[in-house]
Design a protein around this motif. Structure first.
Motif, PDB file in Angstrom:
ATOM      1  N   GLN A 140       0.836  -1.199   0.000  1.00 43.45           N
ATOM      2  CA  GLN A 140       0.000   0.000   0.000  1.00 43.45           C
ATOM      3  C   GLN A 140       0.871   1.248   0.000  1.00 43.45           C
ATOM      4  O   GLN A 140       1.933   1.279   0.609  1.00 43.45           O
ATOM      5  N   ASP A 141       0.401   2.269  -0.678  1.00 45.64           N
ATOM      6  CA  ASP A 141       1.032   3.573  -0.664  1.00 45.64           C
ATOM      7  C   ASP A 141      -0.105   4.580  -0.777  1.00 45.64           C
ATOM      8  O   ASP A 141      -0.650   4.789  -1.854  1.00 45.64           O
ATOM      9  N   SER A 142      -0.486   5.142   0.340  1.00 43.28           N
ATOM     10  CA  SER A 142      -1.640   6.030   0.331  1.00 43.28           C
ATOM     11  C   SER A 142      -1.536   7.063   1.448  1.00 43.28           C
ATOM     12  O   SER A 142      -0.732   6.931   2.363  1.00 43.28           O
ATOM     13  N   ARG A 143      -2.391   8.045   1.331  1.00 48.55           N
ATOM     14  CA  ARG A 143      -2.529   9.055   2.377  1.00 48.55           C
ATOM     15  C   ARG A 143      -4.009   9.149   2.726  1.00 48.55           C
ATOM     16  O   ARG A 143      -4.872   9.142   1.850  1.00 48.55           O
ATOM     17  N   TYR A 196      -9.194   9.655   0.896  1.00 49.48           N
ATOM     18  CA  TYR A 196      -8.210   8.599   0.719  1.00 49.48           C
ATOM     19  C   TYR A 196      -7.502   8.842  -0.610  1.00 49.48           C
ATOM     20  O   TYR A 196      -8.131   8.809  -1.668  1.00 49.48           O
ATOM     21  N   ASP A 197      -6.206   9.112  -0.561  1.00 49.37           N
ATOM     22  CA  ASP A 197      -5.401   9.382  -1.743  1.00 49.37           C
ATOM     23  C   ASP A 197      -4.541   8.150  -2.031  1.00 49.37           C
ATOM     24  O   ASP A 197      -3.519   7.931  -1.375  1.00 49.37           O
ATOM     25  N   ASP A 198      -4.970   7.342  -2.988  1.00 49.73           N
ATOM     26  CA  ASP A 198      -4.257   6.124  -3.364  1.00 49.73           C
ATOM     27  C   ASP A 198      -3.094   6.498  -4.280  1.00 49.73           C
ATOM     28  O   ASP A 198      -3.291   7.035  -5.361  1.00 49.73           O
ATOM     29  N   ARG A 199      -1.871   6.198  -3.857  1.00 49.14           N
ATOM     30  CA  ARG A 199      -0.678   6.573  -4.615  1.00 49.14           C
ATOM     31  C   ARG A 199      -0.074   5.394  -5.378  1.00 49.14           C
ATOM     32  O   ARG A 199       1.047   5.474  -5.858  1.00 49.14           O
ATOM     33  N   THR A 200      -0.833   4.297  -5.488  1.00 48.85           N
ATOM     34  CA  THR A 200      -0.377   3.155  -6.278  1.00 48.85           C
ATOM     35  C   THR A 200      -0.796   3.362  -7.735  1.00 48.85           C
ATOM     36  O   THR A 200      -1.473   4.339  -8.075  1.00 48.85           O
ATOM     37  N   ASP A 218      -4.565   4.081  -8.506  1.00 50.51           N
ATOM     38  CA  ASP A 218      -5.057   5.452  -8.336  1.00 50.51           C
ATOM     39  C   ASP A 218      -6.558   5.481  -8.015  1.00 50.51           C
ATOM     40  O   ASP A 218      -7.337   6.156  -8.658  1.00 50.51           O
ATOM     41  N   ASP A 246      -8.727   6.827  -5.756  1.00 52.51           N
ATOM     42  CA  ASP A 246      -9.007   7.837  -4.740  1.00 52.51           C
ATOM     43  C   ASP A 246     -10.494   7.863  -4.381  1.00 52.51           C
ATOM     44  O   ASP A 246     -11.354   7.699  -5.245  1.00 52.51           O
ATOM     45  N   ASP A 257     -13.290   8.243  -7.428  1.00 46.52           N
ATOM     46  CA  ASP A 257     -12.631   8.661  -8.665  1.00 46.52           C
ATOM     47  C   ASP A 257     -12.772   7.539  -9.694  1.00 46.52           C
ATOM     48  O   ASP A 257     -13.326   6.481  -9.400  1.00 46.52           O
TER      49      ASP A 257
END
Length: 99
Positions: free
Chosen positions: A2-5, A27-31, A34, A36, A64
């Motif tokens: 996981q990579d998120s904020r 939730y900002d998904d940075r994978t 994407d 969000d 999104d």
């Protein structure tokens, strides 16, 4: 992996037998997916007695293009939408008694 904020802000106010709670989540998904999601909602609770209350819940999930989050019981995250990018909402009325 996981990579998120995640950002969450909420507020609760009590007045007499009533309680109002509002919240916003992002939730900002940075994978690469994407996916969000942002959600917001409100709960009104009225205490009928010391152990019994009634709750009215309104929740909205805005997905999104790649996200499929949906509200479950009580307006919390609990499912997926039928297709990616589709928003979802929850309206609930509940009676709770504590034994």
């Amino acid at each position: 992996r996981q990579d998120s904020r995640l950002f969450h802000v909420g507020y609760r106010v009590n007045f007499g037998p009533s309680t109002v709670t509002v919240a916003y989540n992002r939730y900002d998904d940075r994978t690469l997916a994407d996916a969000d999601v942002q959600s917001y909602g409100a709960v009104y609770t009225y205490a009928l007695s010391k152990r019994t209350d009634v709750n009215f819940v309104l929740t909205r999930f805005d997905n999104d293009d790649n996200a499929q989050a949906a509200p479950g019981g009580g307006g919390f995250f609990g499912g997926v939408t039928s297709e990616a990018g589709k928003g979802a909402h929850n309206i609930a009325l509940a009676l709770r008694h504590r034994f």
